[in-house]
Design a protein around this motif. Structure first.
Motif, PDB file in Angstrom:
ATOM      1  N   ASP A 154       0.820  -1.216   0.000  1.00 28.79           N
ATOM      2  CA  ASP A 154       0.000   0.000   0.000  1.00 28.79           C
ATOM      3  C   ASP A 154       0.851   1.263   0.000  1.00 28.79           C
ATOM      4  N   ASN A 211       1.142   5.969  -7.293  1.00 31.12           N
ATOM      5  CA  ASN A 211      -0.076   6.578  -7.816  1.00 31.12           C
ATOM      6  C   ASN A 211      -0.022   8.098  -7.668  1.00 31.12           C
ATOM      7  N   THR A 225     -10.096   6.277  -5.306  1.00 32.69           N
ATOM      8  CA  THR A 225     -10.876   5.721  -4.198  1.00 32.69           C
ATOM      9  C   THR A 225     -12.055   4.891  -4.715  1.00 32.69           C
ATOM     10  N   ARG A 265     -10.836   1.669  -6.517  1.00 40.49           N
ATOM     11  CA  ARG A 265     -10.339   0.641  -5.595  1.00 40.49           C
ATOM     12  C   ARG A 265     -11.489  -0.131  -4.962  1.00 40.49           C
ATOM     13  N   ALA A 310     -12.167  -4.010  -5.821  1.00 39.30           N
ATOM     14  CA  ALA A 310     -12.076  -4.933  -4.687  1.00 39.30           C
ATOM     15  C   ALA A 310     -13.279  -5.872  -4.665  1.00 39.30           C
ATOM     16  N   SER A 343      -5.245   1.301  -9.795  1.00 27.78           N
ATOM     17  CA  SER A 343      -6.173   0.791  -8.779  1.00 27.78           C
ATOM     18  C   SER A 343      -6.326  -0.717  -8.897  1.00 27.78           C
ATOM     19  N   ASN A 352      -3.225  -2.255  -7.478  1.00 29.84           N
ATOM     20  CA  ASN A 352      -3.215  -2.210  -6.012  1.00 29.84           C
ATOM     21  C   ASN A 352      -4.123  -3.275  -5.413  1.00 29.84           C
ATOM     22  N   VAL A 353      -5.348  -3.368  -5.919  1.00 27.58           N
ATOM     23  CA  VAL A 353      -6.305  -4.342  -5.379  1.00 27.58           C
ATOM     24  C   VAL A 353      -5.808  -5.766  -5.601  1.00 27.58           C
ATOM     25  N   LEU A 379      -7.284  -2.691   2.035  1.00 31.94           N
ATOM     26  CA  LEU A 379      -8.021  -1.826   1.114  1.00 31.94           C
ATOM     27  C   LEU A 379      -8.396  -0.501   1.774  1.00 31.94           C
ATOM     28  N   SER A 407      -5.247   1.505   1.910  1.00 31.25           N
ATOM     29  CA  SER A 407      -4.916   1.998   0.576  1.00 31.25           C
ATOM     30  C   SER A 407      -5.681   3.280   0.259  1.00 31.25           C
ATOM     31  N   ILE A 408      -6.984   3.268   0.552  1.00 33.63           N
ATOM     32  CA  ILE A 408      -7.824   4.444   0.291  1.00 33.63           C
ATOM     33  C   ILE A 408      -7.424   5.606   1.193  1.00 33.63           C
TER      34      ILE A 408
END
Length: 219
Positions: free
Chosen positions: A19, A26, A54, A57, A61, A141, A144-145, A163, A166-167
């Motif tokens: 993350d 990012n 956001t 993601r 997810a 995104s 990342n997920v 998650l 991350s956000i």
């Protein structure tokens, strides 16, 4: 609780490292896109980037967790994550000057004392910058997920924490992380190695999962 087991804690540490690095990566992409805008429009572009990241993601997810449960897609996800590693390695070799321009745009500060904030980047419109940011956010995104889901494995609480973190990092600490990675490049390479390990692990587990089905199909 499952979150306090050794396997969960190991997965959680991997997720945090992923993350941190991907949030910084990012942020640099968003900063580079916003750097070409007039000063009064940069905050709008950066806000668009953070909000898009956001929403994407959360959406990815919800889909990715279900998809990885399908036989064969864990292997495909691992192969995709290997490509992400290669892409990230190339991005880590971004010139120092470009990174500086991005970090200046994110923090709205003159870091190299040249009496300009991101003044060397080619000018663009808000629409061009927003499109560039959203397109980059879709890819990053998903990266990342996928990386977080791969590292969390079957530990659902770790996945949720990863998650949410991350956000939160994208919304609250992106500028700080971008500065940190700009000054301490080795942190990004450690994160890259962890993502590479997660990718190889996904490929291995995916191959083990698929092999019996291939054998049955052949026989």
């Amino acid at each position: 609780m499952d979150i306090f087991s050794a396997a969960s804690l190991t997965a959680l540490l991997q997720v945090i490292a992923i993350d941190l690095v991907l949030a910084g990566d990012n942020a640099i992409v968003i900063g580079l896109a916003a750097a070409g805008l007039p000063a009064e429009q940069r905050k709008k572009a950066i806000l668009i980037g953070v909000l898009a990241a956001t929403v994407l993601r959360i959406g990815f997810a919800a889909v990715t967790v279900k998809l990885l449960a399908i036989v064969g897609l864990l292997l495909a996800g691992g192969i995709l994550l290997l490509w992400v590693c290669w892409k990230m390695y190339r991005e880590l070799r971004t010139s120092h000057a470009d990174e500086l321009e991005a970090t200046e745009a994110l923090s709205n500060s003159d870091l190299n004392s040249d009496n300009a904030v991101a003044g060397k980047t080619k000018r663009k419109t808000l629409g061009q910058a927003a499109l560039q940011i959203v397109v980059a956010d879709v890819s990053m995104s998903l990266d990342n997920v996928l990386a977080v889901a791969g590292a969390a494995r079957d530990h659902f609480p770790v996945l949720v924490i990863g998650l949410v973190l991350s956000i939160a990092l994208m919304g609250l600490a992106a500028t700080f992380i971008a500065k940190l990675l700009h000054r301490h490049r080795w942190i990004a390479y450690v994160g890259l190695l962890i993502i590479f390990y997660v990718a190889l692990d996904m490929v291995y587990r995916g191959a083990v999962e698929v092999w019996p089905h291939l054998n049955n199909a052949v026989s």
